[in-house]
Design a protein around this motif. Structure first.
Motif, PDB file in Angstrom:
ATOM      1  N   UNK A   1      38.709  37.523  12.177  1.00 57.17           N
ATOM      2  CA  UNK A   1      37.448  38.109  11.737  1.00 57.17           C
ATOM      3  C   UNK A   1      36.701  38.704  12.919  1.00 57.17           C
ATOM      4  N   UNK A   2      36.158  39.888  12.708  1.00 56.76           N
ATOM      5  CA  UNK A   2      35.444  40.555  13.784  1.00 56.76           C
ATOM      6  C   UNK A   2      36.336  40.961  14.936  1.00 56.76           C
ATOM      7  N   UNK A   3      37.667  40.868  14.744  1.00 59.38           N
ATOM      8  CA  UNK A   3      38.645  41.182  15.799  1.00 59.38           C
ATOM      9  C   UNK A   3      38.333  40.401  17.079  1.00 59.38           C
ATOM     10  N   UNK A   4      37.776  39.199  16.906  1.00 57.77           N
ATOM     11  CA  UNK A   4      37.272  38.451  18.058  1.00 57.77           C
ATOM     12  C   UNK A   4      38.386  37.985  18.987  1.00 57.77           C
ATOM     13  N   UNK A   5      39.499  37.517  18.424  1.00 52.18           N
ATOM     14  CA  UNK A   5      40.599  37.062  19.271  1.00 52.18           C
ATOM     15  C   UNK A   5      41.171  38.218  20.076  1.00 52.18           C
ATOM     16  N   UNK A   6      41.379  39.351  19.407  1.00 50.37           N
ATOM     17  CA  UNK A   6      41.889  40.526  20.122  1.00 50.37           C
ATOM     18  C   UNK A   6      40.910  40.981  21.199  1.00 50.37           C
ATOM     19  N   UNK A   7      39.615  41.010  20.873  1.00 56.84           N
ATOM     20  CA  UNK A   7      38.621  41.435  21.856  1.00 56.84           C
ATOM     21  C   UNK A   7      38.603  40.510  23.067  1.00 56.84           C
ATOM     22  N   UNK A   8      38.702  39.208  22.824  1.00 58.05           N
ATOM     23  CA  UNK A   8      38.705  38.249  23.934  1.00 58.05           C
ATOM     24  C   UNK A   8      39.927  38.449  24.815  1.00 58.05           C
ATOM     25  N   UNK A   9      41.096  38.621  24.195  1.00 60.85           N
ATOM     26  CA  UNK A   9      42.334  38.826  24.958  1.00 60.85           C
ATOM     27  C   UNK A   9      42.262  40.119  25.774  1.00 60.85           C
ATOM     28  N   UNK A  10      41.843  41.214  25.133  1.00 59.87           N
ATOM     29  CA  UNK A  10      41.773  42.493  25.830  1.00 59.87           C
ATOM     30  C   UNK A  10      40.741  42.466  26.947  1.00 59.87           C
ATOM     31  N   UNK A  11      39.657  41.724  26.736  1.00 62.18           N
ATOM     32  CA  UNK A  11      38.629  41.634  27.771  1.00 62.18           C
ATOM     33  C   UNK A  11      39.182  40.938  29.019  1.00 62.18           C
ATOM     34  N   UNK A  12      39.920  39.852  28.834  1.00 62.95           N
ATOM     35  CA  UNK A  12      40.500  39.150  29.985  1.00 62.95           C
ATOM     36  C   UNK A  12      41.519  40.028  30.709  1.00 62.95           C
ATOM     37  N   UNK A  13      42.352  40.719  29.943  1.00 66.90           N
ATOM     38  CA  UNK A  13      43.384  41.543  30.561  1.00 66.90           C
ATOM     39  C   UNK A  13      42.799  42.742  31.303  1.00 66.90           C
ATOM     40  N   UNK A  14      41.638  43.225  30.847  1.00 70.60           N
ATOM     41  CA  UNK A  14      41.052  44.414  31.465  1.00 70.60           C
ATOM     42  C   UNK A  14      40.119  44.085  32.627  1.00 70.60           C
ATOM     43  N   UNK A  15      39.601  42.862  32.674  1.00 69.97           N
ATOM     44  CA  UNK A  15      38.638  42.517  33.728  1.00 69.97           C
ATOM     45  C   UNK A  15      39.247  41.664  34.841  1.00 69.97           C
ATOM     46  N   UNK A  16      40.392  41.046  34.587  1.00 69.57           N
ATOM     47  CA  UNK A  16      41.052  40.220  35.591  1.00 69.57           C
ATOM     48  C   UNK A  16      42.440  40.791  35.886  1.00 69.57           C
ATOM     49  N   UNK A  17      42.915  40.567  37.094  1.00 65.44           N
ATOM     50  CA  UNK A  17      44.277  40.997  37.428  1.00 65.44           C
ATOM     51  C   UNK A  17      45.270  40.179  36.610  1.00 65.44           C
ATOM     52  N   UNK A  18      46.136  40.892  35.896  1.00 64.78           N
ATOM     53  CA  UNK A  18      47.087  40.229  35.006  1.00 64.78           C
ATOM     54  C   UNK A  18      48.511  40.591  35.396  1.00 64.78           C
ATOM     55  N   UNK A  19      49.355  39.579  35.499  1.00 62.68           N
ATOM     56  CA  UNK A  19      50.760  39.764  35.851  1.00 62.68           C
ATOM     57  C   UNK A  19      51.633  39.204  34.731  1.00 62.68           C
ATOM     58  N   UNK A  20      52.397  40.046  34.026  1.00 60.05           N
ATOM     59  CA  UNK A  20      53.292  39.515  32.993  1.00 60.05           C
ATOM     60  C   UNK A  20      54.400  38.676  33.621  1.00 60.05           C
ATOM     61  N   UNK A  21      54.605  37.485  33.086  1.00 65.00           N
ATOM     62  CA  UNK A  21      55.634  36.615  33.661  1.00 65.00           C
ATOM     63  C   UNK A  21      56.687  36.207  32.633  1.00 65.00           C
ATOM     64  N   UNK A  22      56.423  36.460  31.339  1.00 66.14           N
ATOM     65  CA  UNK A  22      57.417  36.150  30.313  1.00 66.14           C
ATOM     66  C   UNK A  22      57.215  37.094  29.138  1.00 66.14           C
ATOM     67  N   UNK A  23      58.324  37.497  28.522  1.00 64.16           N
ATOM     68  CA  UNK A  23      58.262  38.358  27.343  1.00 64.16           C
ATOM     69  C   UNK A  23      59.194  37.803  26.274  1.00 64.16           C
ATOM     70  N   UNK A  24      58.760  37.936  25.017  1.00 65.08           N
ATOM     71  CA  UNK A  24      59.536  37.439  23.884  1.00 65.08           C
ATOM     72  C   UNK A  24      60.261  38.594  23.195  1.00 65.08           C
ATOM     73  N   UNK A  25      61.395  38.285  22.610  1.00 62.14           N
ATOM     74  CA  UNK A  25      62.196  39.261  21.880  1.00 62.14           C
ATOM     75  C   UNK A  25      61.608  39.416  20.478  1.00 62.14           C
ATOM     76  N   UNK A  26      60.705  40.395  20.316  1.00 61.42           N
ATOM     77  CA  UNK A  26      60.011  40.557  19.032  1.00 61.42           C
ATOM     78  C   UNK A  26      60.932  41.028  17.912  1.00 61.42           C
ATOM     79  N   UNK A  27      62.063  41.656  18.258  1.00 65.71           N
ATOM     80  CA  UNK A  27      63.000  42.051  17.203  1.00 65.71           C
ATOM     81  C   UNK A  27      63.481  40.844  16.409  1.00 65.71           C
TER      82      UNK A  27
END
Length: 305
Positions: free
Chosen positions: A32-58
């Motif tokens: 609701x209110x896209x709050x989870x997405x907004x929180x995640x995007x805010x952290x990724x855009x304001x802090x240095x983020x390094x991907x360390x693991x990726x899942x096989x979405x297929x």
């Protein structure tokens, strides 16, 4: 079950993490209110983020139920918005490392996915997993935003009062992860912020701000919220402007305020997911106000003609 470890790839080049917190911010269920997405995007855009693991979405995503966006320009396909389910390493404002697990909630292989996530929790020596959610509720935007806290151990959420009694709701992969972690004696917490259900389809940054503040309170992480706070003030002003345009909308908000105030005066045996007292039901009030706001334009869209 197929091997859970084959669902993801973890980088070999990891710094010393100590015992980090893992924030889980999967989307695709109720946000609701896209709050989870907004929180995640805010952290990724304001802090240095390094991907360390990726899942096989297929292996995990039903593309026909959530079709990724492709952009067509004149005579060719220009881009494909590839969905990603990734684990990022970030550092808070004090330099403390933490992990952010985000992307679309898996549609398939929940048990295998959960086993893989728990394996990562163990491999990375995670001390606490924190899940983020946002749910629509019969609350007015003019009252403090509330949050429901839950955990695998009660002392992990001391100081939080329950908003709900016993309810049955559709499951989600994130909630299953918290449940399975609890079965294995691992610490996990979840926060579900309450979004006025008449703005649940619009971006509501006040809810995202509260989610991150709740994480900071429970973990000691110093997470940035200033950008979300500024955006929340603009959205609040826009909603107030739209509601003030008619007496009908004012009356609807006032009725929700009365319902909210009555609830907070005596929480026992009540919940804000359903009707209470002699007032119009929450669904009736919310539907009417949602209809009004839709006619005026969504909050954040700017002035309407």
């Amino acid at each position: 079950m197929l091997d859970p470890h084959e669902l993801y790839q973890l980088t070999d080049d990891l710094p010393e993490l100590g015992q980090p917190v893992l924030i889980q911010a999967l989307t695709g269920f109720v946000d609701a209110g896209h709050a989870t997405r907004l929180a995640r995007e805010h952290l990724l855009s304001t802090l240095d983020a390094q991907p360390i693991a990726s899942f096989d979405l297929d292996q995990l995503l039903d593309y026909r139920s959530r079709r990724p966006i492709m952009t067509f320009v004149e005579d060719h396909w220009e881009s494909y918005d590839e969905p990603k389910l990734e684990l990022h390493l970030l550092r808070d404002d004090a330099g403390t490392p933490f992990l952010l697990f985000g992307g679309p909630e898996p549609d398939l292989q929940w048990e295998r996915f959960t086993a893989a996530a728990i394996a990562l929790v163990g491999r990375l020596n995670v001390r606490l997993t924190v899940g983020l959610n946002a749910i629509p509720m019969a609350v007015p935007h003019t009252r403090p935003t509330g949050v429901t806290a839950h955990a695998t151990r009660k002392d992990l959420i001391s100081g939080y009062e329950p908003w709900l009694q016993r309810v049955q709701v559709p499951g989600s992969a994130g909630h299953l992860l918290e449940y399975r972690l609890g079965e294995q004696g691992q610490d996990a917490v979840g926060f579900a912020v309450h979004v006025p259900h008449y703005v649940a389809q619009s971006e509501y940054p006040a809810a995202a701000e509260l989610l991150l503040a709740s994480v900071s309170r429970s973990t000691g992480l110093l997470l940035p919220t200033e950008g979300l706070r500024s955006a929340a003030e603009l959205v609040r002003t826009d909603i107030d402007r739209q509601v003030a345009q008619t007496d009908e909308a004012n009356a609807l908000v006032h009725a929700l305020e009365e319902q909210y105030d009555a609830f907070t005066r005596g929480r026992a045996g009540s919940n804000l997911l359903g009707p209470t007292g002699p007032l119009p039901t929450a669904d009736e009030l919310g539907a009417e106000l949602e209809r009004f706001l839709a006619e005026q334009g969504k909050p954040g869209d700017g002035p309407t003609g």
